[in-house]
Motif scaffolding. Structure first.
Motif, PDB file in Angstrom:
ATOM      1  N   TYR A 152       0.943  -1.154  -0.046  1.00  0.00           N
ATOM      2  CA  TYR A 152       0.040  -0.032  -0.084  1.00  0.00           C
ATOM      3  C   TYR A 152       0.831   1.253  -0.199  1.00  0.00           C
ATOM      4  CZ  TYR A 152      -3.039  -3.467   2.101  1.00  0.00           C
ATOM      5  OH  TYR A 152      -3.824  -4.705   2.567  1.00  0.00           O
ATOM      6  N   ILE A 177      -5.314   6.399   2.350  1.00  0.00           N
ATOM      7  CA  ILE A 177      -4.848   5.464   1.436  1.00  0.00           C
ATOM      8  C   ILE A 177      -4.900   6.099   0.190  1.00  0.00           C
ATOM      9  CG2 ILE A 177      -7.116   4.375   1.144  1.00  0.00           C
ATOM     10  CD1 ILE A 177      -5.592   1.707   1.028  1.00  0.00           C
ATOM     11  N   ILE A 183      -5.389  -3.261  -6.914  1.00  0.00           N
ATOM     12  CA  ILE A 183      -6.657  -3.400  -6.329  1.00  0.00           C
ATOM     13  C   ILE A 183      -7.186  -2.279  -5.644  1.00  0.00           C
ATOM     14  CG2 ILE A 183      -6.246  -6.059  -5.930  1.00  0.00           C
ATOM     15  CD1 ILE A 183      -5.920  -5.384  -3.071  1.00  0.00           C
ATOM     16  N   ILE A 184      -6.853  -1.187  -5.287  1.00  0.00           N
ATOM     17  CA  ILE A 184      -7.142   0.036  -4.651  1.00  0.00           C
ATOM     18  C   ILE A 184      -6.614   1.254  -5.295  1.00  0.00           C
ATOM     19  CG2 ILE A 184      -7.652   1.199  -2.817  1.00  0.00           C
ATOM     20  CD1 ILE A 184      -7.775  -1.112  -0.816  1.00  0.00           C
ATOM     21  N   SER A 208       0.748  -5.923   3.976  1.00  0.00           N
ATOM     22  CA  SER A 208      -0.126  -7.146   4.855  1.00  0.00           C
ATOM     23  C   SER A 208       0.054  -8.398   4.460  1.00  0.00           C
ATOM     24  CB  SER A 208      -1.345  -6.569   4.823  1.00  0.00           C
ATOM     25  OG  SER A 208      -2.024  -6.483   3.882  1.00  0.00           O
ATOM     26  N   LEU A 213      -4.910 -12.814   4.846  1.00  0.00           N
ATOM     27  CA  LEU A 213      -5.844 -13.108   6.127  1.00  0.00           C
ATOM     28  C   LEU A 213      -5.890 -12.081   6.836  1.00  0.00           C
ATOM     29  CD1 LEU A 213      -5.463 -16.467   7.253  1.00  0.00           C
ATOM     30  CD2 LEU A 213      -7.305 -15.783   5.742  1.00  0.00           C
ATOM     31  N   PHE A 214      -4.845 -10.876   6.674  1.00  0.00           N
ATOM     32  CA  PHE A 214      -4.684  -9.656   6.822  1.00  0.00           C
ATOM     33  C   PHE A 214      -4.744  -9.591   8.337  1.00  0.00           C
ATOM     34  CE2 PHE A 214      -4.985  -5.321   6.244  1.00  0.00           C
ATOM     35  CZ  PHE A 214      -5.788  -4.495   6.956  1.00  0.00           C
ATOM     36  N   LEU A 215      -3.919 -10.695   9.050  1.00  0.00           N
ATOM     37  CA  LEU A 215      -3.573 -10.737  10.504  1.00  0.00           C
ATOM     38  C   LEU A 215      -2.741  -9.629  10.859  1.00  0.00           C
ATOM     39  CD1 LEU A 215      -3.041 -14.489  10.652  1.00  0.00           C
ATOM     40  CD2 LEU A 215      -4.924 -13.308  11.575  1.00  0.00           C
ATOM     41  N   ARG A 216      -3.269  -8.988  12.065  1.00  0.00           N
ATOM     42  CA  ARG A 216      -2.335  -7.816  12.579  1.00  0.00           C
ATOM     43  C   ARG A 216      -2.011  -6.627  11.616  1.00  0.00           C
ATOM     44  NH1 ARG A 216       0.646  -9.219  17.090  1.00  0.00           N
ATOM     45  NH2 ARG A 216       2.203  -7.757  16.594  1.00  0.00           N
ATOM     46  N   GLY A 217      -3.081  -6.531  10.620  1.00  0.00           N
ATOM     47  CA  GLY A 217      -3.109  -5.304   9.867  1.00  0.00           C
ATOM     48  C   GLY A 217      -1.914  -5.174   8.933  1.00  0.00           C
ATOM     49  N   TYR A 218      -1.426  -3.952   8.821  1.00  0.00           N
ATOM     50  CA  TYR A 218      -0.373  -3.583   8.035  1.00  0.00           C
ATOM     51  C   TYR A 218       0.847  -3.510   8.831  1.00  0.00           C
ATOM     52  CZ  TYR A 218      -3.760  -1.356   5.090  1.00  0.00           C
ATOM     53  OH  TYR A 218      -4.920  -0.847   4.269  1.00  0.00           O
ATOM     54  N   PHE A 235       4.178  -1.061   8.457  1.00  0.00           N
ATOM     55  CA  PHE A 235       4.386   0.137   7.800  1.00  0.00           C
ATOM     56  C   PHE A 235       6.004   0.554   7.722  1.00  0.00           C
ATOM     57  CE2 PHE A 235       0.859   2.888   7.094  1.00  0.00           C
ATOM     58  CZ  PHE A 235      -0.315   2.163   7.851  1.00  0.00           C
ATOM     59  N   TYR A 271     -12.965  -5.500  11.582  1.00  0.00           N
ATOM     60  CA  TYR A 271     -11.869  -5.524  12.056  1.00  0.00           C
ATOM     61  C   TYR A 271     -11.265  -4.224  12.328  1.00  0.00           C
ATOM     62  CZ  TYR A 271      -6.992  -7.237  12.099  1.00  0.00           C
ATOM     63  OH  TYR A 271      -5.673  -7.569  12.562  1.00  0.00           O
ATOM     64  N   ILE A 293      -8.140  -1.773  14.554  1.00  0.00           N
ATOM     65  CA  ILE A 293      -6.646  -2.020  14.842  1.00  0.00           C
ATOM     66  C   ILE A 293      -6.436  -0.450  15.498  1.00  0.00           C
ATOM     67  CG2 ILE A 293      -4.315  -2.365  14.332  1.00  0.00           C
ATOM     68  CD1 ILE A 293      -5.179  -3.490  11.716  1.00  0.00           C
TER      69      ILE A 293
END
Lengths: 113, 113
Positions: A33, A45, A55-56, A94, A97-102, A104, B32, B34
């Motif tokens: 990102y 973002i 994708i974004i 990330s 499953l996006f565990l613990r977010g990003y 940075f 979700y 954070i």
């Protein structure tokens, strides 16, 4: 060993110039990102890539063009820089499953004069 | 310091006291959440997360509470230390095509020794 590294850390440039910021992650994440943090610390973002695919794409001027040569790299090229582009730009990644977010990077402070 | 003049909500606490930082989120479909900590000159750093099927989650010295009825998140820090001084952000996952974290405005935490 830095997980998400951005270069340069500081960038001072004149209006109208073209500049690039590079980002690399060694975490094996699929998604990367770009975020912009303005002078009020607001984080917004800009782009997201998953395995080299965009994708974004938020409402960002088309002077900003991201490029992902492989899933470990996401670079940001900015054409015709304007004063309002001055900000701190953060790269992040990330996992599935996006565990613990990003995770940075430490940011690139861009100052347009 | 770097945060002077930012006009973000600021919480000043005495070292050793407990801190509570609040956040209102916007999208009732977000699943979700954070909390991130951002120290001066660094990128945001993951503190704790919570999924929407939970009301409370505890970590080391931190607890996140989620109230979906009023779309409210809080971060509690026990026995606040000088090293906790930073800007704290809540973020909600609003991804339709993937994972897109939308950040709140941030709260400055100042710990007085």
């Amino acid at each position: 060993d830095t997980a998400v590294s951005q270069t340069p850390k500081y960038l001072v440039t004149q209006m109208g110039n073209d500049k690039s910021i590079k980002c690399e992650q060694n975490l094996g994440h699929d998604t990367m990102y770009w975020y912009k943090q303005d002078s009020k610390k607001f984080l917004k973002i800009m782009f997201s890539y998953n395995n080299k695919e965009l994708i974004i794409n938020e409402t960002v001027p088309n002077r900003f063009s991201p490029k992902s040569p492989d899933k470990a790299h996401l670079n940001l090229h900015i054409n015709s820089l304007e004063l309002g582009d001055s900000a701190v730009y953060f790269c992040a990644s990330s996992p599935p499953l996006f565990l613990r977010g990003y995770t940075f990077g430490s940011g690139t402070r861009l100052t347009v004069v | 310091g770097e945060n002077v003049g930012l006009h973000l909500p600021t919480l000043s606490v005495q070292e050793g006291d407990n801190s509570i930082i609040n956040c209102a989120y916007s999208n009732s479909a977000s699943d979700y959440f954070i909390w991130y900590k951002q120290e001066s000159g660094k990128g945001p750093q993951f503190i704790i997360d919570i999924r929407s099927n939970m009301d409370k989650r505890q970590g080391q010295r931190v607890t996140v509470l989620l109230n979906k009825t009023v779309k409210h998140l809080s971060l509690q820090i026990a026995a606040t230390q000088p090293g906790d001084s930073a800007v704290y952000f809540c973020a909600e996952n609003k991804g339709e095509y993937g994972n897109k974290l939308v950040f709140g405005a941030g709260t400055i935490l100042r710990v007085k020794s």
